[in-house]
Scaffold this motif. Structure first.
Motif, short mmCIF file in Angstrom:
data_model
loop_
_atom_site.label_atom_id
_atom_site.label_comp_id
_atom_site.label_asym_id
_atom_site.label_seq_id
_atom_site.Cartn_x
_atom_site.Cartn_y
_atom_site.Cartn_z
N VAL A 17 0.85 -1.19 0.00
CA VAL A 17 0.00 0.00 0.00
C VAL A 17 0.89 1.24 0.00
N ASP A 18 0.51 2.19 -0.86
CA ASP A 18 1.27 3.44 -0.98
C ASP A 18 0.50 4.60 -0.36
N ARG A 19 -0.81 4.61 -0.59
CA ARG A 19 -1.63 5.69 -0.05
C ARG A 19 -3.10 5.26 -0.07
N SER A 20 -3.88 5.98 0.70
CA SER A 20 -5.31 5.66 0.80
C SER A 20 -6.12 6.93 0.66
N GLU A 21 -7.35 6.78 0.19
CA GLU A 21 -8.25 7.92 0.08
C GLU A 21 -9.54 7.60 0.83
N ASN A 22 -9.87 8.44 1.78
CA ASN A 22 -11.13 8.33 2.55
C ASN A 22 -11.23 7.03 3.36
N THR A 25 -18.86 -3.79 -1.28
CA THR A 25 -18.35 -4.11 -2.61
C THR A 25 -16.95 -3.56 -2.75
N THR A 26 -16.16 -4.21 -3.56
CA THR A 26 -14.77 -3.83 -3.73
C THR A 26 -14.34 -4.15 -5.15
N THR A 27 -13.43 -3.37 -5.68
CA THR A 27 -12.87 -3.66 -7.01
C THR A 27 -11.36 -3.57 -6.94
N ARG A 28 -10.72 -4.28 -7.84
CA ARG A 28 -9.29 -4.09 -8.06
C ARG A 28 -9.07 -3.84 -9.54
N ALA A 29 -8.23 -2.86 -9.84
CA ALA A 29 -7.89 -2.57 -11.23
C ALA A 29 -6.42 -2.16 -11.28
N ILE A 30 -5.77 -2.51 -12.36
CA ILE A 30 -4.42 -2.03 -12.58
C ILE A 30 -4.53 -0.72 -13.35
N VAL A 31 -3.98 0.33 -12.77
CA VAL A 31 -4.02 1.65 -13.40
C VAL A 31 -2.58 2.13 -13.53
N GLY A 32 -2.09 2.14 -14.76
CA GLY A 32 -0.65 2.43 -14.95
C GLY A 32 0.16 1.35 -14.27
N GLU A 33 1.02 1.76 -13.35
CA GLU A 33 1.88 0.82 -12.64
C GLU A 33 1.29 0.40 -11.30
N GLU A 34 0.09 0.91 -10.99
CA GLU A 34 -0.46 0.73 -9.65
C GLU A 34 -1.67 -0.20 -9.64
N LEU A 35 -1.89 -0.79 -8.49
CA LEU A 35 -3.12 -1.54 -8.27
C LEU A 35 -4.02 -0.64 -7.41
N VAL A 36 -5.19 -0.35 -7.93
CA VAL A 36 -6.13 0.50 -7.20
C VAL A 36 -7.27 -0.39 -6.70
N GLN A 37 -7.45 -0.41 -5.38
CA GLN A 37 -8.57 -1.15 -4.81
C GLN A 37 -9.57 -0.16 -4.26
N SER A 38 -10.81 -0.29 -4.68
CA SER A 38 -11.88 0.57 -4.16
C SER A 38 -12.73 -0.25 -3.21
N TYR A 39 -13.33 0.44 -2.26
CA TYR A 39 -14.20 -0.20 -1.27
C TYR A 39 -15.46 0.65 -1.16
N SER A 40 -16.59 0.00 -1.01
CA SER A 40 -17.83 0.74 -0.81
C SER A 40 -18.68 0.00 0.22
#
Ligand code: MYR
Length: 131
Positions: free
Chosen positions: A8-13, A103-118
């Protein structure tokens, strides 16, 4: 590909999200710096996952579309599935204690893995780098 180790590099909310999940303040403060590291290894529909954080280490596996159980670090039990929608991983899980859906998603965006949570109207993201 999702295969590899992600730190993990950073988190939002994420603190708001944990608050909505009912995580107390002390644990939220600790969890904000949990150094979460996830190793994913996909073979066909099957994923082997290794999770390491300041809270615990956990090895598990799941198969896309097949229901499994997962305990959060505080013991809250979830039951649900991961699936694929195009290149995106989409997970739908139900809390066993109150029946609410996460619900949660994982996507590769550029060089990063972005995981969203709702959960319960609150959304968060955690962004991982290969490590
Ligand atoms: C995995 O693929 O990493 C294992 C299965 C994950 C299931 C859902 C993850 C939701 C995590 C929510 C964190 C909430 C903290 C309050």
């Amino acid at each position: 590909t999702y295969n590899g180790t992600w730190k993990v590099d950073r988190s939002e909310n994420y603190e708001k999200f944990m608050e909505q999940m009912g995580v107390n303040m002390v644990k939220r403060k600790l969890a904000a710096h949990d150094n979460l590291k996830i190793t994913l290894e996909q073979t066909g529909d099957k994923f082997v996952v290794k999770e390491a954080s300041s809270f615990r280490t956990l090895d598990m596996e799941f198969t896309l579309g097949v229901t499994f159980e997962y305990a959060l670090a505080d013991g809250t039990m979830l039951s649900g599935t991961w699936g694929m929608e195009g290149d995106m991983m989409k997970g739908t899980f139900t809390r066993k204690d109150n029946g609410k859906v996460l619900t949660t998603t994982r996507a590769i965006v550029g060089e990063e893995l972005v995981q969203s949570y709702s959960y319960d109207g609150v959304e968060a993201k955690r962004i991982f780098k290969r490590g």
